[in-house]
Design an enzyme around this catalytic site. Structure first.
Site, PDB file in Angstrom:
ATOM      1  N   GLU A  97       0.846  -1.198   0.000  1.00  0.00           N
ATOM      2  CA  GLU A  97       0.000   0.000   0.000  1.00  0.00           C
ATOM      3  C   GLU A  97       0.877   1.242   0.000  1.00  0.00           C
ATOM      4  O   GLU A  97       2.019   1.198   0.455  1.00  0.00           O
ATOM      5  CB  GLU A  97      -0.865   0.027   1.270  1.00  0.00           C
ATOM      6  CG  GLU A  97      -2.223  -0.584   1.104  1.00  0.00           C
ATOM      7  CD  GLU A  97      -3.215   0.345   0.411  1.00  0.00           C
ATOM      8  OE1 GLU A  97      -2.806   1.219  -0.377  1.00  0.00           O
ATOM      9  OE2 GLU A  97      -4.404   0.176   0.652  1.00  0.00           O
ATOM     10  N   ASP A  98       0.315   2.351  -0.463  1.00  0.00           N
ATOM     11  CA  ASP A  98       1.026   3.617  -0.382  1.00  0.00           C
ATOM     12  C   ASP A  98       0.884   4.225   1.011  1.00  0.00           C
ATOM     13  O   ASP A  98       1.854   4.683   1.596  1.00  0.00           O
ATOM     14  CB  ASP A  98       0.551   4.595  -1.462  1.00  0.00           C
ATOM     15  CG  ASP A  98      -0.966   4.796  -1.473  1.00  0.00           C
ATOM     16  OD1 ASP A  98      -1.692   4.088  -0.742  1.00  0.00           O
ATOM     17  OD2 ASP A  98      -1.432   5.656  -2.238  1.00  0.00           O
ATOM     18  N   ASP A 101      -4.489   5.148   6.160  1.00  0.00           N
ATOM     19  CA  ASP A 101      -5.096   6.328   6.744  1.00  0.00           C
ATOM     20  C   ASP A 101      -6.119   5.874   7.790  1.00  0.00           C
ATOM     21  O   ASP A 101      -5.739   5.457   8.881  1.00  0.00           O
ATOM     22  CB  ASP A 101      -5.733   7.150   5.615  1.00  0.00           C
ATOM     23  CG  ASP A 101      -6.013   8.586   6.003  1.00  0.00           C
ATOM     24  OD1 ASP A 101      -6.698   8.805   7.012  1.00  0.00           O
ATOM     25  OD2 ASP A 101      -5.569   9.492   5.282  1.00  0.00           O
ATOM     26  N   GLY A 103      -7.877   3.190   7.665  1.00  0.00           N
ATOM     27  CA  GLY A 103      -7.784   1.741   7.778  1.00  0.00           C
ATOM     28  C   GLY A 103      -9.054   1.017   7.373  1.00  0.00           C
ATOM     29  O   GLY A 103      -9.063  -0.213   7.287  1.00  0.00           O
ATOM     30  N   LYS A 129      -0.460   6.636   8.831  1.00  0.00           N
ATOM     31  CA  LYS A 129      -0.996   7.862   9.421  1.00  0.00           C
ATOM     32  C   LYS A 129      -1.922   7.459  10.575  1.00  0.00           C
ATOM     33  O   LYS A 129      -3.147   7.470  10.434  1.00  0.00           O
ATOM     34  CB  LYS A 129      -1.741   8.654   8.344  1.00  0.00           C
ATOM     35  CG  LYS A 129      -2.013  10.099   8.714  1.00  0.00           C
ATOM     36  CD  LYS A 129      -2.934  10.792   7.735  1.00  0.00           C
ATOM     37  CE  LYS A 129      -2.348  11.010   6.375  1.00  0.00           C
ATOM     38  NZ  LYS A 129      -3.229  11.859   5.528  1.00  0.00           N
ATOM     39  N   PHE A 150      -1.972  16.123   4.455  1.00  0.00           N
ATOM     40  CA  PHE A 150      -2.332  15.695   3.109  1.00  0.00           C
ATOM     41  C   PHE A 150      -1.050  15.599   2.288  1.00  0.00           C
ATOM     42  O   PHE A 150      -0.357  16.595   2.088  1.00  0.00           O
ATOM     43  CB  PHE A 150      -3.320  16.672   2.480  1.00  0.00           C
ATOM     44  CG  PHE A 150      -3.808  16.235   1.135  1.00  0.00           C
ATOM     45  CD1 PHE A 150      -4.340  14.971   0.938  1.00  0.00           C
ATOM     46  CD2 PHE A 150      -3.727  17.087   0.050  1.00  0.00           C
ATOM     47  CE1 PHE A 150      -4.785  14.555  -0.313  1.00  0.00           C
ATOM     48  CE2 PHE A 150      -4.179  16.689  -1.204  1.00  0.00           C
ATOM     49  CZ  PHE A 150      -4.702  15.420  -1.374  1.00  0.00           C
ATOM     50  N   ASP A 157      -1.541  11.080  -5.095  1.00  0.00           N
ATOM     51  CA  ASP A 157      -1.911  12.226  -5.931  1.00  0.00           C
ATOM     52  C   ASP A 157      -2.845  13.200  -5.240  1.00  0.00           C
ATOM     53  O   ASP A 157      -3.437  12.913  -4.212  1.00  0.00           O
ATOM     54  CB  ASP A 157      -2.606  11.714  -7.191  1.00  0.00           C
ATOM     55  CG  ASP A 157      -4.016  11.218  -6.904  1.00  0.00           C
ATOM     56  OD1 ASP A 157      -4.969  11.788  -7.461  1.00  0.00           O
ATOM     57  OD2 ASP A 157      -4.168  10.267  -6.116  1.00  0.00           O
ATOM     58  N   ARG A 163       1.786  12.328  -8.731  1.00  0.00           N
ATOM     59  CA  ARG A 163       2.170  10.929  -8.523  1.00  0.00           C
ATOM     60  C   ARG A 163       3.631  10.679  -8.873  1.00  0.00           C
ATOM     61  O   ARG A 163       4.270   9.800  -8.316  1.00  0.00           O
ATOM     62  CB  ARG A 163       1.300   9.988  -9.374  1.00  0.00           C
ATOM     63  CG  ARG A 163      -0.134   9.875  -8.927  1.00  0.00           C
ATOM     64  CD  ARG A 163      -0.859   8.800  -9.744  1.00  0.00           C
ATOM     65  NE  ARG A 163      -2.291   8.839  -9.560  1.00  0.00           N
ATOM     66  CZ  ARG A 163      -2.946   8.268  -8.557  1.00  0.00           C
ATOM     67  NH1 ARG A 163      -2.277   7.618  -7.643  1.00  0.00           N
ATOM     68  NH2 ARG A 163      -4.264   8.349  -8.475  1.00  0.00           N
TER      69      ARG A 163
END
Length: 176
Positions: A97-98, A101, A103, A129, A150, A157, A163
């Site tokens: 995953e990137d 957040d 979850g 995060k 953010f 992105d 990206r």
């Protein structure tokens, strides 16, 4: 409103951390084949860069999911827009995953994939995060823990832009 991006995590720091994560993953899987699963689109850069560092036999697979409901909160359901091309039953699976957040989506996706009977299932995320976490997700490999900001870059992105940045940047919005 105009946005500007400030470097949060440099390209050099990301490269170093990916080397460290790959070392951990290589040790943990003891040379056994691994199916690396990417959640599109944000995770693709991390997946590719990590896969290049893995020393065991690796196959790549992709999923695209959407968490639907209203725009401010996930309904807790996921819609599969693109499913895996290959079965994962009996395989070692590493989900990349990137960012984790809230979850919510990843928690549901994890449950879905575990029902498919992989031999092992581990999660690697570039960013965690935790301040936004609503659903806990066991994550074996974490690149960086970040504050509630953010972020873009390295596959992530804002309106499909940024990206391609080779670093993680925090987006700030300025009045014109």
């Amino acid at each position: 409103m105009k946005e500007r991006v400030e470097v949060m995590i440099s390209a050099e720091a990301i490269e170093k951390r990916l080397d460290e994560l790959a070392d951990e993953i290589n040790r943990d899987f003891h040379g056994e084949p691994v199916e690396v699963v990417c959640v599109l689109k944000g995770g693709v850069v991390t997946m590719v860069e990590l896969a290049k560092r893995l020393t065991m036999p690796v196959t790549l697979n992709f999923m695209e999911v959407s968490s639907y409901g209203n725009s401010t909160e996930s309904s807790g359901h996921i819609k599969i827009l693109r499913d895996l091309d290959e079965e994962i039953t009996g395989k070692n699976v590493l989900l990349v995953e990137d960012i984790i957040d809230s979850g919510r989506t990843l928690s549901k996706l994890r449950k879905l994939l575990l029902q498919r009977g992989p031999k092992t299932f581990k999660i690697c995320t570039l960013l965690d995060k935790p301040d936004r976490r609503v659903a806990e997700v066991p994550t074996e490999y974490i690149g960086f823990t970040i504050p509630d900001a953010f972020v873009v870059g390295y596959g992530m992105d804002y309106a499909q832009r940024y990206r391609n940045l080779n670093y993680i940047g925090e987006v700030h919005f300025d009045e014109n």
